[in-house]
Scaffold this motif. Structure first.
Motif, mmCIF file in Angstrom:
data_model
loop_
_atom_site.group_PDB
_atom_site.id
_atom_site.type_symbol
_atom_site.label_atom_id
_atom_site.label_comp_id
_atom_site.label_asym_id
_atom_site.label_seq_id
_atom_site.Cartn_x
_atom_site.Cartn_y
_atom_site.Cartn_z
ATOM 1 N N ARG A 162 0.517 -1.120 -0.305
ATOM 2 C CA ARG A 162 -0.058 -0.061 -0.344
ATOM 3 C C ARG A 162 1.170 1.330 0.257
ATOM 4 O O ARG A 162 0.449 2.026 -0.668
ATOM 5 N N GLY A 165 1.895 1.357 -3.083
ATOM 6 C CA GLY A 165 1.231 2.398 -4.216
ATOM 7 C C GLY A 165 0.996 3.375 -4.452
ATOM 8 O O GLY A 165 1.180 4.021 -6.017
ATOM 9 N N ARG A 166 0.830 3.418 -2.917
ATOM 10 C CA ARG A 166 0.814 5.420 -2.752
ATOM 11 C C ARG A 166 1.935 6.109 -3.140
ATOM 12 O O ARG A 166 2.121 7.420 -3.568
ATOM 13 N N LEU A 169 1.861 6.432 -6.714
ATOM 14 C CA LEU A 169 0.544 7.330 -7.107
ATOM 15 C C LEU A 169 1.152 8.665 -7.670
ATOM 16 O O LEU A 169 1.275 9.798 -8.234
ATOM 17 N N GLY A 173 -3.279 11.348 -8.276
ATOM 18 C CA GLY A 173 -4.069 10.717 -6.885
ATOM 19 C C GLY A 173 -5.945 12.097 -7.014
ATOM 20 O O GLY A 173 -6.004 12.523 -8.804
ATOM 21 N N GLU A 469 -8.986 6.965 -7.053
ATOM 22 C CA GLU A 469 -7.890 7.103 -6.694
ATOM 23 C C GLU A 469 -7.208 5.775 -6.846
ATOM 24 O O GLU A 469 -5.860 5.179 -6.906
ATOM 25 N N GLU A 470 -8.312 4.226 -6.768
ATOM 26 C CA GLU A 470 -7.012 3.111 -6.810
ATOM 27 C C GLU A 470 -6.922 2.553 -8.048
ATOM 28 O O GLU A 470 -5.898 2.464 -8.374
ATOM 29 N N GLN A 473 -4.274 4.816 -9.150
ATOM 30 C CA GLN A 473 -2.643 4.089 -8.766
ATOM 31 C C GLN A 473 -2.374 2.861 -9.458
ATOM 32 O O GLN A 473 -1.650 2.456 -9.682
ATOM 33 N N SER A 476 -0.389 3.431 -12.053
ATOM 34 C CA SER A 476 0.889 4.218 -12.093
ATOM 35 C C SER A 476 1.929 2.934 -11.454
ATOM 36 O O SER A 476 2.880 2.886 -12.167
ATOM 37 N N GLU A 477 1.347 2.312 -11.118
ATOM 38 C CA GLU A 477 1.781 0.527 -10.430
ATOM 39 C C GLU A 477 2.018 -0.408 -12.083
ATOM 40 O O GLU A 477 3.182 -1.106 -12.115
#
Length: 490
Positions: A162, A165-166, A169, A173, A469-470, A473, A476-477
């Motif tokens: 997590r 991930g942030r 990100l 967001g 946001e998920e 993310q 981004s991943e």
């Protein structure tokens, strides 16, 4: 991971990562662990991050539950195409790559973070006083993960991922303003009226003058022939047979009595009585009784297997021995047998010409009505007024929201029609141009626009922000993983 414990699931497919560079998958063949080399119990390893066969099986089981819920009865049919074992391994590879990078960056999970995540995950294991049933929770963890230690390691990994991930990100967001706009866009509803002009369904009073079809066949012989060749399979007839039978049901009598009645009926026919008359007198098959037991000319595949086998060796006119079927005893005679054949162009030419002629007439009708409707709308009439003037049927939908596929109930899939519906206003409610929806030509008019329900809207905005946001993310991943793979391949 822990979000899915609440749903009885541990994992979800996010990406299918190529296996490159420092990622070691020990296998020979498509994830066949019985043939692995090296450490067969650890099929996934990335920079010291390891996942065992038990981990792969756990992920695979979770994926199977998800797909069973989503596909229902179709799961067994489609499961070979899903390649769940393959997906499970690839998902763990994805997780391992991210975990290895988090380790390299020095990201860690504190004991308090792990404990907080665990306690939040086990809401289904709490009693009426809100206390976690620790024995039940422990049994569940040991059953699923093998040990409490292994479970805590995975929770710690979740905490770290997590954070990773942030980190990936960054500033990508979603703000509440963006979430509010996205939610309003998604929850806005409209109701429309529409006129659908379908060339295959022109009005019943569309005139087809006698002799026109015959003339069309003469003038368009090549077109008819081409249509015949293009749809030749349609004119292929399977092997068929016509049977006549008498059914004596066993519902209200015992087997011996029913068989004796059938044998007596057969004896009367052999003695020269007309079978149709005997069937009308004795048969318990209400569907064929009044027809003298005639079952009609049927494809062999549609004839009950007991009757089909009874007449297999008979010539037309042959009377089979009394035969036991699902409903009782049959006296059955083969009336006619026809081999498989293809209807000739001479036999079906007029039928094809009629269909082509009507299709052409339908297209002319649609073209004429489209021009008339467009002219009425351009002249200032609403779609409803124009439809009434031209005697056209107008349909109305219920309220609907935007969908990615553009589906509108009663109208079908059309992103263009959906876009038009949500672009209309009460000041300009009728879309001025026709819209093609499959073979149909459609005109639409706005009847009602409804804003999102204000009740609980702000709470839904926050949920939408988290969803956006998920999604950001995950993007981004994906981008980071793609770049990482490129580095490893260089």
């Amino acid at each position: 991971m822990l979000n899915f414990i609440r749903q009885g699931q541990r994992w979800i497919v996010t990406t299918l990562v190529a296996l490159v560079g420092a990622v070691f998958i020990l296998f020979f063949g498509p994830w066949d662990f019985s043939q692995t080399g090296g450490n067969a119990s650890v099929p996934v390893e990335v920079d010291g991050i390891q996942y065992t066969i038990a981990d792969v099986q756990r992920v695979r089981d979770g994926l199977e539950r998800q797909y069973r819920d989503a596909l229902g009865d179709r799961f067994d049919e489609l499961s070979p195409q899903l390649q769940l074992q393959d997906r499970a391994v690839r998902q763990l590879v994805d997780r391992a790559i991210l975990a290895a990078e988090a380790k390299r960056l020095g990201l860690a999970a504190s004991s308090s973070e792990v404990e907080r995540l665990i306690r939040g995950a086990f809401s289904d294991f709490r009693d009426e006083q809100g206390r976690i049933d620790e024995e039940r929770a422990r049994n569940y963890v040991v059953y699923e993960w093998g040990s409490v230690r292994r479970f805590k390691e995975e929770v710690a990994s979740d905490v770290i991922l997590r954070k990773m991930g942030r980190l990936l990100l960054g500033s990508a967001g979603a703000s509440r303003a963006e979430a509010r706009d996205a939610l309003a866009y998604r929850e806005e509803q409209v109701r429309i009226a529409f006129v659908s002009l379908d060339p295959s369904s022109p009005p019943d009073d569309l005139e087809v003058v006698p002799g026109d079809v015959e003339e069309f066949l003469r003038n368009e012989a090549q077109r008819v022939s081409d249509a015949y060749q293009a749809d030749l399979e349609r004119y292929q007839l399977p092997e068929r047979m016509r049977l006549r039978h008498i059914l004596i049901r066993t519902d209200d009598s015992d087997e011996e009595t029913a068989r004796a009645a059938a044998e007596a009926a057969r004896a009367r026919i052999e003695a020269g009585e007309d079978m149709a008359s005997v069937a009308q007198e004795l048969s318990d098959d209400e569907g064929s009784k009044e027809l003298g037991g005639d079952l009609g000319l049927l494809p062999v595949s549609q004839v009950a297997s007991a009757l089909r086998e009874a007449v297999a060796d008979l010539e037309p006119g042959g009377l089979a021995p009394v035969t036991r079927g699902e409903q009782g005893f049959h006296v059955v005679r083969l009336e006619e047998r026809r081999s498989a054949e293809t209807r000739t162009l001479e036999e079906v030419g007029l039928e094809i010409a009629d269909a082509l002629y009507r299709e052409e007439q339908g297209e002319r009708w649609v073209k004429a009505k489209t021009e008339e409707l467009a002219a009425e709308i351009a002249g200032g009439r609403s779609l409803e007024e124009a439809a009434r003037t031209l005697g056209l049927n107008i349909e109305r939908t219920s309220l609907f929201s935007r969908r990615p596929d553009g589906f509108i109930q009663d109208l079908g899939e059309s992103v263009e029609a959906q876009t038009a519906a949500f672009s209309l206003t009460t000041d300009a409610p009728t879309w001025p141009e026709p819209i093609e929806v499959g073979p149909r030509t459609v005109f639409v008019q706005l009847l009602e626009r409804r804003d999102p329900d204000p009740t609980g809207f702000e709470a839904r905005v926050e949920q939408e922000r988290e969803r956006l946001e998920e999604a950001a993310q995950q993007r981004s991943e994906q981008a980071w993983l793609a770049a990482r793979r490129t580095e490893l391949q260089a």
